[in-house]
Design a protein around this motif. Structure first.
Motif, PDB file in Angstrom:
ATOM      1  N   ILE A 299       0.836  -1.201   0.000  1.00 51.57           N
ATOM      2  CA  ILE A 299       0.000   0.000   0.000  1.00 51.57           C
ATOM      3  C   ILE A 299       0.870   1.248   0.000  1.00 51.57           C
ATOM      4  CG2 ILE A 299      -1.660   1.302   1.395  1.00 51.57           C
ATOM      5  CD1 ILE A 299      -2.685  -1.506   2.324  1.00 51.57           C
ATOM      6  N   THR A 300       1.979   1.188   0.716  1.00 51.34           N
ATOM      7  CA  THR A 300       2.914   2.324   0.734  1.00 51.34           C
ATOM      8  C   THR A 300       3.417   2.616  -0.670  1.00 51.34           C
ATOM      9  OG1 THR A 300       3.636   1.556   2.914  1.00 51.34           O
ATOM     10  CG2 THR A 300       4.991   3.228   1.847  1.00 51.34           C
ATOM     11  N   ILE A 301       3.834   1.578  -1.374  1.00 47.80           N
ATOM     12  CA  ILE A 301       4.367   1.751  -2.727  1.00 47.80           C
ATOM     13  C   ILE A 301       3.278   2.276  -3.655  1.00 47.80           C
ATOM     14  CG2 ILE A 301       5.546   0.612  -4.641  1.00 47.80           C
ATOM     15  CD1 ILE A 301       7.122   0.687  -1.985  1.00 47.80           C
ATOM     16  N   GLU A 302       2.084   1.707  -3.564  1.00 45.62           N
ATOM     17  CA  GLU A 302       1.001   2.126  -4.453  1.00 45.62           C
ATOM     18  C   GLU A 302       0.610   3.572  -4.202  1.00 45.62           C
ATOM     19  OE1 GLU A 302      -1.092  -2.223  -5.235  1.00 45.62           O
ATOM     20  OE2 GLU A 302      -1.961  -0.883  -3.747  1.00 45.62           O
ATOM     21  N   GLY A 303       0.566   3.966  -2.938  1.00 47.40           N
ATOM     22  CA  GLY A 303       0.248   5.350  -2.626  1.00 47.40           C
ATOM     23  C   GLY A 303       1.282   6.300  -3.183  1.00 47.40           C
TER      24      GLY A 303
END
Length: 807
Positions: A307-311
């Motif tokens: 989720i961190t990467i996607e955000g």
């Protein structure tokens, strides 16, 4: 090669993050490499003690000898046997490893349970024998025990419990032993550092997996968003509770499902701002990220946190917690997001700040994207199947895949001594080292041997054209002497103190002695390592590369007569005793002649340059689009780039004191470590300064796209300013002092506006109001750098001279 990725398939089947990762791994190898890859999944249950034992045995019996390479992923897949086995660890069975303590179970099997076959299994496990034969014996005893389990206390087979924990630790230690595994990799440093995850003293490389989504967007900044499984470890309850302390009318959208669904909805039922979206499609997810103000992700000790990467790929900052694990490898506090205590009030404080300061969300989101944009399936595949390309955030050994280093007996060898790493190139000196010697390596075998500060990140480098870099940190003793000297003088003496203390860094000195033997040419880049010339054979050709005239540059900064004298004496000796001097400007050449009496015949002027192929000309529409994305469309933007170099601090002080106060309507973009130097010396920056700090090259090029004009108000220094060439290559019109434009064939009102500091205010206004002038300066400046200041042209002049030196 024919490669098998091997993974467990849970029964009943679910398509979770791990399953998507395995599919992505297979596709990335097939798409981006010349290898053929198959995904092999073995159905496994893990509902109880015996399910887990059976699953381990299934993989232990697996025959994959018809593949050239196997990559195991998640327990218990690494039990397989293969002569070319790579482990890409997702994680162990965490309930028997790093989260076992939450179960409140004993770590050792109690004496009352240690009877019969249980005792025999434990004896085999604890005898220190991790051979295949002993593993066979353990399985044999376990299967006997399974048949006779009714004779034993049910507590023995508790799952999780101490007996199964000891068995699985034994199996995993056997399976992951370095004599069975060629390479150990994992998805994050958080997984890498966990106790008992990997055998002691093995090299474990980190290879960050990307999202399967590739078309992220950034549109508006309308609400708070998170996407997560709704269970305890994800701590969605912290976000729900945080909203009680957010007075603003902002929505929190939560995507995902899980066992805590009803409990969380009950908790949030009185807050109409909180929306539970359930399962969302990939297209919906892209849209949800793209319109969010910030992504909230506060799990407990997450392995990685996609989720961190996607955000961040969506140009959104991320708010995470100090104990969240994997996300902390990407979230830098106040740069790419916020790191807070896992407390609702602390989370709410940052939410409230972002709602009230939306510009911060845009700026940090842009920086966040730069931090993760190279996490791609192509890079992932190279790292997974090619050992040479593996990297970590702390130290990297970089090489180009699938090419052989060019090294033949008739190629002359160059050894370069430097006080800093050349890679990744960020400061001016690093750019010069990296670009010139990369190009020289087409004709010579070049080794840059760099001594670096003990706390600095660095990358060893091996390129396919013959360039390599070796970095060796200064010794603790060396650093201690330096710190004592700095305390007395009151300024940073890292490079200057080399004159007195480099001999205490014995590892570096011994490496220089070793490399010198085979070298034909030895280059001292800067004068500070010249004391090591005593170890250089007098028959070698010695070159002094004068980036500046260091004595003139440092005398007003160091302000200590003893060290000023040392600089003068050392630089004079380098200038007089070297066979060739490379300097960056005619002015520096003249200073070397006048100050030290250098022979003008042995001085070659080699100006600083720019890679015009990487720094492309930014068109107006490209700049306007980038400003719109980052929320800067309503601002005129003025850029200044600088490292911690004292003349840059002097320039930034002029910008903040004179220009920022007179031009409050403009945004000043400050890039480079000069920001930290300024904050340390003077404290807070003005509100109309956007300070990016240290960035990598790709990030810097993206920031260039935001700039309407550039300024270079330099008042001291020698050599040439690389930043001027960067601005000119990128098509950013420049206002500079004469010192800032020194050493370059720039004409006032032809290539740049060159004026004294007191005229900066008027010239900035003139340039911003005159589009025709802007366009003329852009075109002329770009033509100049292409014709005279490309690194390729500069390197060719050095190559021609070196041919004379060695022939």
């Amino acid at each position: 090669m024919k490669i098998a990725i091997v993974a467990p398939s849970p029964v009943p089947f679910t398509l979770g993050g791990a399953e998507l990762l395995f599919l992505g791994m297979q596709n990335s190898i097939n798409k981006n490499t010349s290898h053929q890859c198959e995904l092999i999944k073995v159905p496994v249950k893990e509902n109880n003690f015996w399910d887990l034992i059976d699953s381990y045995y299934k993989f232990y019996q697996l025959d994959l000898s018809y593949f050239d390479m196997v990559i195991s992923t998640k327990y218990p897949s690494w039990m397989l046997k293969h002569q070319n086995h790579t482990v890409y660890m997702v994680h162990h069975l965490r309930g028997l490893f790093d989260t076992y303590h939450f179960c409140n179970e004993a770590y050792a099997v109690s004496s009352k349970l240690r009877t019969g076959l249980v005792e025999e299994v434990l004896d085999l496990i604890h005898n220190g024998n991790k051979t295949e034969k002993n593993v066979d014996n353990v399985f044999e005893k376990l299967f006997e025990l399974k048949k006779e389990q009714k004779k034993y206390d049910k507590e023995t087979f508790k799952f999780p419990g101490p007996f199964i924990r000891e068995i699985i630790h034994f199996f995993d230690e056997y399976a992951l032993a370095p004599d069975r595994v060629n390479r150990h990799l994992t998805m994050s440093n958080n997984v890498k550092k966990r106790a008992d995850y990997f055998p002691p003293n093995v090299q474990v490389d980190v290879n960050y997996p990307p999202s399967k989504i590739e078309n992220f967007e950034c549109n508006s900044y309308s609400y708070l968003f998170t996407a997560s499984r709704l269970d305890g470890p994800k701590r969605i309850d912290l976000l729900v509770k945080a909203m009680k302390y957010v007075p603003h009318n902002v929505k929190l959208k939560i995507a995902g499902t899980g066992p805590d669904d009803e409990k969380l909805k009950k908790m949030a039922e009185n807050d109409h701002r909180i929306e539970f979206l359930g399962f969302v499609s990939e297209d919906e997810l892209i849209k949800l990220y793209s319109d969010s103000l910030a992504v909230l992700f506060v799990p407990y000790d997450e392995d990685y946190g996609l989720i961190t990467i996607e955000g961040m790929m969506s140009k959104k900052l991320v708010i995470t917690a100090k104990d969240s694990g994997g996300p902390l490898e990407f979230v830098k506090d106040s740069e790419t997001g916020y790191i807070v205590e896992p407390e609702p009030q602390k989370i709410a404080e940052k939410i409230n700040y972002l709602i009230e300061n939306s510009d911060a969300a845009r700026t940090m989101g842009f920086v966040a994207y730069q931090a993760v944009k190279n996490i791609t399936w192509k890079n992932f595949a190279y790292c997974l199947v090619d050992k040479k390309t593996i990297s970590t955030p702390y130290r990297e050994d970089i090489s180009i895949p699938d090419k052989k280093t060019i090294s033949t007996p008739d190629r002359k060898k160059i050894l370069v001594l430097s006080t800093y790493s050349c890679y990744p190139p960020r400061g001016g000196g690093q750019h010069r080292l990296y670009n010139i010697y990369s190009l020289l390596a087409k004709e010579f075998d070049v080794t840059i041997c760099s001594i670096i500060e003990t706390n600095k990140q660095y990358q060893n480098l091996v390129l396919d054209n013959g360039l390599r870099q070796i970095c060796i940190p200064q010794s603790t003793e060396h650093a201690r002497y330096q710190w004592v000297a700095e305390k007395k003088v009151g300024v940073n003496l890292y490079d200057v103190a080399m004159i007195d203390f480099v001999d205490y860094s014995k590892e570096y000195v011994e490496k220089i002695k070793e490399l010198e033997v085979d070298s034909d040419i030895v280059v001292f880049s800067h004068p500070y390592l010249w004391p090591l010339n005593k170890f250089i054979d007098h028959n070698k050709r010695v070159i002094y590369e004068a980036h500046n005239l260091e004595y003139l540059l440092k005398k007003d900064y160091v302000k200590d007569s003893r060290y000023i004298s040392k600089i003068y004496t050392t630089e004079k000796e380098a200038a007089l005793k070297s066979d060739l001097i490379l300097c960056t400007s005619e002015e520096d050449k003249q200073n070397l002649i006048e100050v030290y009496g250098s022979n003008p015949e042995k001085i070659l002027v080699t100006p600083n340059g720019v890679d015009t192929t990487r720094i492309h000309f930014v068109k107006n529409e490209e700049r306007e689009k980038q400003k719109e994305i980052t929320g800067l469309s309503d601002f005129t933007t003025i850029i200044f780039v600088g490292s911690w170099h004292p003349p840059n601090l002097e320039a930034l002080k002029f910008i903040t004191d004179e220009l920022c106060r007179r031009h409050t309507q403009y945004k000043f973009l400050v890039v480079g470590s000069v920001k930290d130097y300024y904050l340390n010396e003077y404290g807070k920056l003005p509100q109309n300064v956007l300070a990016f700090g240290t960035v990598d090259e790709d990030e810097k090029y993206e920031i260039y796209k935001l700039a309407d004009i550039a300024i270079n108000p330099m008042f001291s220094g020698s050599g040439t300013n690389l930043k001027m060439l960067d601005y000119m290559s990128a098509g950013i019109p420049v206002v500079s002092t004469p010192v800032g434009a020194r050493g370059l064939d720039t004409e006032n009102e032809v290539h740049a506006l060159i004026c004294p500091a007191e005229e900066f205010h008027a010239k900035i206004s003139l340039l911003l109001e005159n589009e025709e002038l802007q366009q003329r300066l852009k075109i002329n400046a770009r033509n100049l750098v292409e014709q005279k200041y490309s690194w390729e042209i500069i390197a060719q002049s050095i190559i021609a001279k070196l041919r004379e030196e060695v022939n």
